[in-house]
Design a protein around this motif. Sequence first.
Motif, mmCIF file in Angstrom:
data_model
loop_
_atom_site.group_PDB
_atom_site.id
_atom_site.type_symbol
_atom_site.label_atom_id
_atom_site.label_comp_id
_atom_site.label_asym_id
_atom_site.label_seq_id
_atom_site.Cartn_x
_atom_site.Cartn_y
_atom_site.Cartn_z
ATOM 1 N N GLN A 51 0.766 -1.035 0.101
ATOM 2 C CA GLN A 51 0.022 0.065 0.025
ATOM 3 C C GLN A 51 0.692 1.616 0.122
ATOM 4 N N VAL A 52 0.820 1.964 -0.820
ATOM 5 C CA VAL A 52 1.486 3.532 -0.862
ATOM 6 C C VAL A 52 0.298 4.700 -0.393
ATOM 7 N N THR A 53 0.246 5.279 0.679
ATOM 8 C CA THR A 53 -0.411 6.384 1.368
ATOM 9 C C THR A 53 0.552 8.297 1.184
ATOM 10 N N ALA A 54 -0.526 8.821 1.261
ATOM 11 C CA ALA A 54 -0.213 10.559 1.283
ATOM 12 C C ALA A 54 -0.420 10.570 2.135
ATOM 13 N N LEU A 55 0.135 11.729 2.369
ATOM 14 C CA LEU A 55 -0.235 11.901 3.700
ATOM 15 C C LEU A 55 0.149 13.698 3.935
ATOM 16 N N ASP A 56 -0.359 14.111 4.285
ATOM 17 C CA ASP A 56 -0.158 16.188 4.561
ATOM 18 C C ASP A 56 0.882 16.272 5.000
ATOM 19 N N ARG A 57 2.392 16.958 5.034
ATOM 20 C CA ARG A 57 3.075 16.994 5.555
ATOM 21 C C ARG A 57 2.945 17.713 6.607
ATOM 22 N N ALA A 58 2.064 18.609 6.460
ATOM 23 C CA ALA A 58 1.711 19.770 7.621
ATOM 24 C C ALA A 58 1.488 18.931 8.788
ATOM 25 N N SER A 59 0.719 17.812 8.253
ATOM 26 C CA SER A 59 -0.317 17.529 9.807
ATOM 27 C C SER A 59 -0.555 16.047 9.641
ATOM 28 N N GLY A 60 0.018 15.387 8.542
ATOM 29 C CA GLY A 60 -0.205 13.948 8.862
ATOM 30 C C GLY A 60 -0.957 13.200 8.549
ATOM 31 N N ALA A 61 -2.706 14.344 8.140
ATOM 32 C CA ALA A 61 -3.502 13.615 7.325
ATOM 33 C C ALA A 61 -3.452 13.243 6.450
ATOM 34 N N GLU A 62 -4.158 11.958 6.683
ATOM 35 C CA GLU A 62 -4.309 10.976 5.163
ATOM 36 C C GLU A 62 -5.280 11.868 4.045
ATOM 37 N N ARG A 63 -4.096 11.655 2.890
ATOM 38 C CA ARG A 63 -5.094 12.876 2.070
ATOM 39 C C ARG A 63 -5.081 11.595 0.592
ATOM 40 N N TRP A 64 -4.149 10.217 0.309
ATOM 41 C CA TRP A 64 -5.793 9.516 -0.795
ATOM 42 C C TRP A 64 -4.557 8.048 -0.436
ATOM 43 N N VAL A 65 -4.764 7.134 -0.119
ATOM 44 C CA VAL A 65 -4.070 5.564 -0.718
ATOM 45 C C VAL A 65 -4.197 4.691 -2.150
ATOM 46 N N TYR A 66 -3.500 4.224 -2.564
ATOM 47 C CA TYR A 66 -3.296 3.514 -3.397
ATOM 48 C C TYR A 66 -2.998 1.839 -3.181
ATOM 49 N N THR A 67 -3.582 0.787 -3.262
ATOM 50 C CA THR A 67 -3.242 -0.525 -2.944
ATOM 51 C C THR A 67 -3.129 -1.318 -4.183
ATOM 52 N N SER A 68 -2.534 -2.258 -4.512
ATOM 53 C CA SER A 68 -1.660 -2.902 -5.435
ATOM 54 C C SER A 68 -1.811 -4.357 -5.010
ATOM 55 N N SER A 69 -1.709 -5.209 -6.224
ATOM 56 C CA SER A 69 -1.885 -6.514 -5.629
ATOM 57 C C SER A 69 -0.532 -6.916 -5.190
ATOM 58 N N GLN A 70 -0.169 -8.533 -4.439
ATOM 59 C CA GLN A 70 0.966 -8.623 -3.443
ATOM 60 C C GLN A 70 0.830 -9.864 -4.254
ATOM 61 N N PRO A 71 2.440 -10.770 -4.210
ATOM 62 C CA PRO A 71 2.622 -11.775 -4.609
ATOM 63 C C PRO A 71 2.080 -12.979 -3.379
ATOM 64 N N ALA A 72 2.327 -13.744 -2.935
ATOM 65 C CA ALA A 72 2.524 -14.441 -2.541
ATOM 66 C C ALA A 72 3.776 -14.390 -1.428
ATOM 67 N N LEU A 73 4.659 -14.849 -1.985
ATOM 68 C CA LEU A 73 6.135 -14.267 -1.533
ATOM 69 C C LEU A 73 6.894 -13.762 -2.164
ATOM 70 N N THR A 74 7.456 -12.156 -1.073
ATOM 71 C CA THR A 74 7.836 -11.756 -0.944
ATOM 72 C C THR A 74 9.168 -11.446 -0.749
ATOM 73 N N LEU A 75 10.440 -10.205 -0.802
ATOM 74 C CA LEU A 75 11.677 -10.249 0.006
ATOM 75 C C LEU A 75 10.788 -9.248 0.725
ATOM 76 N N ARG A 76 11.866 -9.749 1.857
ATOM 77 C CA ARG A 76 11.773 -8.677 3.260
ATOM 78 C C ARG A 76 12.072 -7.224 2.995
ATOM 79 N N GLY A 77 11.010 -6.591 2.939
ATOM 80 C CA GLY A 77 11.117 -5.278 2.149
ATOM 81 C C GLY A 77 10.061 -4.757 1.245
ATOM 82 N N SER A 78 10.250 -3.219 0.670
ATOM 83 C CA SER A 78 9.193 -2.795 0.039
ATOM 84 C C SER A 78 10.489 -1.874 -1.008
#
Length: 402
Positions: free
Chosen positions: A177-204
């Motif tokens: 998931q990718v989340t956009a926050l307001d830099r001044a307040s930390g309020a959430e502005r939008w969220v983008y969600t993608s499909s994930q494979p069953a196995l991934t590297l530890r990280g993003s």
Amino acid sequence: MTHRLSYSTSLKPASKPTFAKAWLRVTLGAAALALLAGCASKGEPAYTPKELKSFEATTSIDSVWRESVGDGLGRARYPIEPAREGNTVFAADAQGVVMAFNAQNGNRQWRIDLDTPLSSALNAIAGQLYLGTRNGEVISIDQSDGSVNWRSRVSSEVLAAPQANQQLLIVQSIDGQVTALDRASGAERWVYTSSQPALTLRGSGTPMVIDPVTFVGLANGRLATLDNRSGQPLWEQQIATPRGRSEVERLVDLAGQPVLSPDGRLFVTSYNGRVVALEATQGGVLWETNLSSRHTPVLVGNTLFVITDDSQVVALDASSGQELWRNNDLEDRWLTAPAFADGRLAVGDFEGYLHLIDAREGQIVGRTRIHKSGISLRPVSEGRTLHVQANNGRLQTLEISP
């Protein structure tokens, strides 16, 4: 106003293995890849780190100062990469200690304990310090005194450094998931969600953010370009395609950060895949070459420097993808991502050595040891100065010459 987007790519995730009911993620490091090898073959990992050879040093490396930062990166070696802005270096440990040092003499300016386990690389920008935690918090800290401006929650653990433009802070968490926050307040502005494979590297992947758009590398091998006004994807490109019978063979994470050139070219690395140059506005492929890398490359002039997954150092012509030189003297030594410092590439290895490589010719020109605990974080460079943090928390500042 908050916008939530749930956007699934056309690539279907591989079927989940019977031993995993949810996401299975593996740490980037020797122990983690040994686990991967065990999952695939029940045997020992097939790599053998090269022994270091003597060489003629033409670059001297002088220690300027060193300090200890908390208890280090922890057993999982969290990628808590230090950051520098102006004359201040910021570093942290896995338990929540954050410290600020004068970059010239190492004098400590402040120390705070956030009382929460940290997990992400740090990002220092415009007087603020941003970082992420294991429990999915994003924290904004004032660089001047270490006071906390705000805390905000995202969907899961954050390993990549939060990235900013003038208004937004873009955070990529390990669930894709990718989340956009307001830099001044930390309020959430939008969220983008993608499909994930069953196995991934530890990280993003780490997003590349400019004012109008964000470029995001995903664990399914795709690169997405998001409109920063809404989080809506503008275009996507398949960088690496899963192949092979096992889930391990099908790993294709885009674990590095895309690199954007001043003339609008985008360079992307992928694990078990390719290095690709794209036209940034539409995603058209300019060139591609078969190199597997989980690290962020470095672009200097018209040369792209890539650390491959078997720790070879490769220089590519950024216009064509043609290989200019390759150094395999450090093969399988678990090199960090590279930093560029005054005509040299700086990389750390699993035994705690810092190596300097001539960027024009590709030969090793300098070496020093930071600490036997190893180096898994990319050095931070400023001119001829390097700040290197070892796994045990030792932060050392070095000057290279001539």
